[in-house]
Design a protein around this motif. Structure first.
Motif, short mmCIF file in Angstrom:
data_model
loop_
_atom_site.label_atom_id
_atom_site.label_comp_id
_atom_site.label_asym_id
_atom_site.label_seq_id
_atom_site.Cartn_x
_atom_site.Cartn_y
_atom_site.Cartn_z
N LEU A 124 -9.97 -9.87 25.99
CA LEU A 124 -10.85 -9.55 27.12
C LEU A 124 -11.64 -8.28 26.84
CD1 LEU A 124 -8.42 -10.48 30.02
CD2 LEU A 124 -10.13 -11.89 28.88
N SER A 125 -11.63 -7.90 25.57
CA SER A 125 -12.44 -6.79 25.06
C SER A 125 -12.12 -5.43 25.67
CB SER A 125 -13.94 -7.09 25.19
OG SER A 125 -14.59 -6.40 24.14
N SER A 126 -10.87 -5.07 25.54
CA SER A 126 -10.51 -3.68 25.87
C SER A 126 -11.24 -2.73 24.93
CB SER A 126 -9.00 -3.49 25.75
OG SER A 126 -8.57 -3.51 24.39
N SER A 127 -11.57 -3.20 23.73
CA SER A 127 -12.22 -2.29 22.77
C SER A 127 -13.63 -1.94 23.23
CB SER A 127 -12.21 -2.89 21.36
OG SER A 127 -12.92 -4.09 21.29
N ALA A 128 -14.40 -2.92 23.71
CA ALA A 128 -15.76 -2.61 24.19
C ALA A 128 -15.68 -1.74 25.45
CB ALA A 128 -16.54 -3.89 24.47
N ALA A 158 -19.78 1.46 16.22
CA ALA A 158 -18.45 2.07 16.09
C ALA A 158 -17.47 1.07 15.49
CB ALA A 158 -17.96 2.54 17.46
N GLU A 159 -17.53 -0.19 15.96
CA GLU A 159 -16.61 -1.20 15.43
C GLU A 159 -16.94 -1.51 13.96
OE1 GLU A 159 -14.50 -3.86 17.44
OE2 GLU A 159 -15.00 -3.19 19.48
N HIS A 160 -18.22 -1.57 13.65
CA HIS A 160 -18.61 -1.90 12.28
C HIS A 160 -18.22 -0.79 11.31
CE1 HIS A 160 -22.02 -4.94 13.47
NE2 HIS A 160 -20.82 -5.32 13.84
N MET A 170 -22.01 -9.24 21.90
CA MET A 170 -21.73 -9.70 23.27
C MET A 170 -20.91 -8.70 24.07
SD MET A 170 -19.93 -13.13 24.67
CE MET A 170 -18.46 -13.10 23.68
N ASP A 171 -19.79 -8.25 23.53
CA ASP A 171 -18.84 -7.48 24.33
C ASP A 171 -19.45 -6.18 24.83
OD1 ASP A 171 -17.36 -9.52 23.32
OD2 ASP A 171 -15.89 -8.28 22.26
N GLN A 172 -20.15 -5.49 23.94
CA GLN A 172 -20.73 -4.21 24.31
C GLN A 172 -21.91 -4.41 25.26
OE1 GLN A 172 -19.95 -5.11 21.19
NE2 GLN A 172 -18.20 -3.76 20.80
MG MG Z 1 -12.26 -6.12 20.83
#
Ligand code: MG
Ligand code: ADP
Length: 386
Positions: A124-128, A158-160, A170-172
């Motif tokens: 559920l994209s806690s990272s974004a 940041a993820e890359h 999408m998530d961000q």
């Molecule tokens: Mg994620």
């Protein structure tokens, strides 16, 4: 959900500053799966589960952060870049800070306390939510008015770079740009997005977590990406102008699919039809036709199960139980596949029954206890004024 009084107290123990509060949501994708890296369309909604950041500026150049979820503190110096890919949660925060600085945002040192109600690692994209909430907070207390698309791209960067995950946008995008009672139609090629109304007064977005994650996911993901590229190369013989499956219409596909051997043909059929379904879905939402939207979600699941072959027994069971339940407009697996969550549109009057049935029947069929999250279409990132 997050208790503000407790968060304030935790912040007071961590910092002398007077905090401001920012939030960013997790997300679920309603339709448009494995279309992002084919330059296509996705249609996510922001969910009520969110990450909240309490933040105050510091006089020095340190970023000090305490994560309630991790029950740990960490820090870095804005003037001394840390190593990329340390493999710890601080990578997300330093990654987004460095990406903002590269975009010309002049950041100040700060104390941050962060707490999230987005389940971590559930898809559920806690990272974004983490990147966008901290990125917005760091920009705002530095006096920078950050453009929302730039903020989203900084989160992806940041993820890359710092995290080392080659994620799409999408998530961000949805976490930064979402709007209450709307889904977001994102064009992954043009990097543009359009809010489309999703009235959740009568229906709810329900996420069912299978609680399984099969090890296949990574290797199969790479295989699917390669198969799509091979498909484009073969279709180019008849359609020289195409550069991605996004450029292939369902009519073109019907005419030239004989150029493709199996399983590439099935893979490409999924992407081509999924792009069309996603655009159709956005139209259905604009027209308030949620029944037709639900139908498209069901077709999408079949396509992922049979053509893209990224479903699994648990996901199929979860969708079958939902399909059997009164008041369900549509159900499909969502996310990368081989486990993770399903997304369902469910009439509010049927919610209790739906929840009971999923929990009981999924447990009976798999001996696993499902997790269920019910949400409206929430707002994208914002400051919380108190
Ligand atoms: Mg994620
Ligand atoms: P997902 O985005 O699907 O939840 P990811 O593996 O992409 O899963 O991101 C999860 C990671 O993000 C966590 O392992 C952690 O490193 C980081 N993270 C997310 N939320 C927080 C938080 N509130 N505090 C610290 N780290 C977090």
């Amino acid at each position: 959900m997050i208790d503000f009084a407790t968060l304030r107290k935790t912040f007071a123990e961590f910092s002398d500053g007077e905090p401001r509060f920012f939030r960013a949501p997790g997300r679920v994708n309603l339709i448009g799966e494995h279309t992002d890296y084919n330059d296509g369309f996705v249609l996510p909604v922001a969910i009520e589960h969110e990450t909240i950041v309490a933040i105050a500026a510091r006089a020095d150049r340190l970023i000090k952060i305490y994560s309630v979820n991790e029950n740990a503190a960490a820090q870095f110096d804005l003037d001394e870049p840390g190593a990329m890919r340390r493999g710890i949660w601080l990578d997300y925060v330093e990654g987004v800070a460095r990406a903002l600085m590269r975009r010309g945002v002049v950041l100040r040192g700060a104390d941050l306390v962060v707490e999230s109600s987005v389940p971590v690692g559930a898809g559920l994209s806690s990272s974004a939510a983490f990147e966008i909430s901290t990125g917005l907070a760091l920009s705002a207390i530095s006096g920078a008015e950050i453009d929302r698309i730039a903020l989203a791209l900084a989160g992806q960067e940041a993820e890359h770079t710092y995290v080392g995950a080659q994620v799409g946008i999408m998530d961000q995008f949805i976490s930064a740009l979402g709007k209450k009672d709307h889904a977001l139609l994102i064009d992954c090629r043009a990097l543009t997005a359009e809010n489309v109304p999703l009235d959740t007064s009568e229906i709810a977005v329900v996420i069912c977590d299978t609680r399984v994650k099969h090890a296949l996911a990574n290797s199969e993901y790479n295989t699917r990406r390669r198969e799509c590229e091979q498909g484009v190369a073969l279709l180019k013989k008849a359609l020289p102008a195409i550069t991605a499956l996004r450029d292939v219409s369902t009519e073109d596909f019907a005419e030239y699919q004989n150029l493709l051997p199996e399983p590439i043909r099935r893979r490409c059929r999924h992407v081509v039809t999924e792009n069309e379904r996603t655009l159709d879905a956005a139209r259905c939402l604009k027209n308030g036709d949620l029944a037709a939207m639900g139908e498209l979600m069901s077709r999408s699941h079949e396509s992922m199960r049979d053509d893209y072959e990224i479903s699994c027994r648990e996901l199929d069971i979860m969708v079958e139980i939902a399909d059997d339940c009164d008041g369900v407009l549509g159900a499909r697996m969502t996310g990368g596949g081989f486990g993770g969550c399903t997304v369902n549109l469910v009439e509010r009057s049927a919610l209790d029954r739906f929840r009971r049935k999923i929990m009981q029947e999924y447990q009976k069929a798999t001996q696993i206890e499902a997790a269920i999250y019910i949400s409206e279409a929430a707002d994208g990132a914002s400051e919380i004024k108190h």
